[in-house]
Design an enzyme around this catalytic site. Sequence first.
Site, short mmCIF file in Angstrom:
data_model
loop_
_atom_site.label_atom_id
_atom_site.label_comp_id
_atom_site.label_asym_id
_atom_site.label_seq_id
_atom_site.Cartn_x
_atom_site.Cartn_y
_atom_site.Cartn_z
N ALA A 7 8.40 43.69 8.11
CA ALA A 7 8.92 42.72 7.03
C ALA A 7 9.63 43.92 6.08
O ALA A 7 9.33 43.46 4.64
CB ALA A 7 7.63 42.00 6.55
N GLY A 9 13.01 44.36 5.86
CA GLY A 9 14.36 44.22 5.81
C GLY A 9 14.72 43.48 4.24
O GLY A 9 13.87 42.97 3.75
N ASN A 164 17.52 39.69 23.93
CA ASN A 164 16.48 40.27 23.38
C ASN A 164 15.98 39.58 21.99
O ASN A 164 16.83 39.59 21.05
CB ASN A 164 16.41 41.75 23.00
CG ASN A 164 15.30 42.37 22.42
OD1 ASN A 164 14.00 42.02 22.69
ND2 ASN A 164 15.65 43.28 21.33
N ARG A 328 -1.93 12.52 -12.08
CA ARG A 328 -2.22 14.26 -12.40
C ARG A 328 -3.65 14.59 -11.87
O ARG A 328 -4.50 13.82 -11.55
CB ARG A 328 -2.00 14.49 -13.95
CG ARG A 328 -0.37 13.85 -14.29
CD ARG A 328 -0.27 13.85 -15.68
NE ARG A 328 -0.55 15.33 -16.38
CZ ARG A 328 -0.61 15.50 -17.57
NH1 ARG A 328 -0.51 14.56 -18.39
NH2 ARG A 328 -0.99 16.68 -18.21
N HIS A 358 1.03 -1.76 -15.59
CA HIS A 358 2.41 -1.13 -15.97
C HIS A 358 2.12 -0.55 -17.22
O HIS A 358 1.49 -0.90 -18.25
CB HIS A 358 3.33 -2.51 -15.93
CG HIS A 358 2.73 -3.56 -16.42
ND1 HIS A 358 2.97 -4.70 -15.46
CD2 HIS A 358 1.85 -4.19 -17.46
CE1 HIS A 358 2.14 -5.78 -15.71
NE2 HIS A 358 1.61 -5.47 -16.97
N TYR A 361 -0.69 4.94 -20.49
CA TYR A 361 -1.29 6.38 -20.41
C TYR A 361 -2.71 6.48 -20.50
O TYR A 361 -3.35 6.01 -21.32
CB TYR A 361 -0.53 7.34 -21.26
CG TYR A 361 -1.22 8.73 -21.09
CD1 TYR A 361 -0.98 9.51 -20.14
CD2 TYR A 361 -2.02 8.94 -22.04
CE1 TYR A 361 -1.61 10.86 -19.98
CE2 TYR A 361 -2.66 10.27 -22.19
CZ TYR A 361 -2.48 11.23 -20.98
OH TYR A 361 -3.04 12.46 -21.07
N ASN A 372 -9.36 -4.59 -17.14
CA ASN A 372 -7.87 -4.88 -17.22
C ASN A 372 -7.35 -3.90 -18.30
O ASN A 372 -7.67 -4.12 -19.63
CB ASN A 372 -7.59 -6.19 -17.32
CG ASN A 372 -6.25 -6.47 -17.59
OD1 ASN A 372 -5.61 -6.73 -16.14
ND2 ASN A 372 -5.42 -6.62 -18.38
#
Length: 452
Positions: A7, A9, A164, A328, A358, A361, A372
């Site tokens: 690893a 390269g 190869n 979230r 609808h 937050y 509700n």
Amino acid sequence: MNIVILAAGQGKRMHSNLPKVLHPIAGKPLAQHVIDTARQLSPEKLIVVYGHGGEVVRSTLAAPDLSWAEQAQQLGTGHAVAQALSELGSAAQTLVLYGDVPLTTVATLKRLLQAGKDALSVLTVDLANPSGYGRIVRDGAGNMISIVEEKDASAEQKAIREVNTGIMAVPTARLADWLGKLKNDNAQGEYYLTDIIALAVAEGMPVRTAQPEGEWEVLGVNSKVQLAELERQHQLNLAGELLVAGVRLADPARIDIRGELTHGRDVAIDVGCVFEGKVELADAVEVGPYCVLKNVKVGAGTRIAAFCHFEDAVIGPDGVLGPYARLRPGTELGPEVHIGNFVEVKKSIIGAQSKANHLAYIGDAEIGQRVNVGAGTITCNYDGANKFKTVIEDDVFIGSDTQLVAPVTVGRGATLGAGTTLTKDAPPDALTFSRPRQMTLPGWERPKKVKK
């Protein structure tokens, strides 16, 4: 066995400051895919040879079971393996893998190791277009005698289609001696690991080969184009596994799994969905188009509409969510909860059969059952420095455009009138509201613009 993963390269064609082996496929660094596969073989020693990117590679991939060897100068694959010699255990075989070849399967590597019992074994593949690869040279009896790199190959050798892959299983007892005999008198001026094939043949050691199930298993990444191509191939492989297991995919070419997706029966996933981390979908879950689910558990029978974004959340059974809903971290939804369009929930517990359909937050809240939450409701949980909790008990009705200024509690069965700004606890089974007295001014006229 020992496993050595190369690893070191730089990956110049990636045109990136990020070391090549850290570029992601399915949300995970290329080299991490190789390490995870290697672990399934239960090696005695697992060694990563690093170079370009140095400490970034080590810190990103760090794990207790990894040993490290530095290749300060990139002088070829043989030189790279030589840097790991001091870390090798006494196991009979040493398997050499590549950090930029992420999709080789455990089954293929087991076949290679089996072929290499008391011999040297090389993983080869037949390509329609072998350009760029080292060619497998065999004698008249079909025995492999050498590998010739593209830049050193004659026109006749370039016509060979068997190439190869670089992956090989080497007898550990002979590895150090062979590596010490390598020369760099080639077009690249490098020490090729593949040159040990000729050394093995000269000693009379058999050189055997194995092949993968599919060409994609041995494809490497040297550019962003190849990275994208391999990403699509990997996602198609994962989608194929889901289809075989009974998941209904609207389009197998349009799904991204960047972690672990587990599922029950009769699960349906529409186009454009992204699954990150650990996601669990129970029986009969439906996920609409263009949803993102990260570390989410979804209960049976829940329907998720389009364009939802959920992270670190637990969703109960028979829920209805979206479109355009956001959950979230820290959100827990009970059974039959409805979270509708443009509703955001953060670090909150919502009880069974409660609804916020609808434009709301809900943050740092504990909501009971059968509540509700009207449109435009906001839990005001942050004063600029600290977060505060809102508690809404069972069977509460919250009218539209209500603000709950935490810390505050709404008692069981209470009703909050539309437009209320609640700054004190609301008692149970009562109507609470706060709004200015409505006034009408007869004859009032709007101001008019005066032309200049």
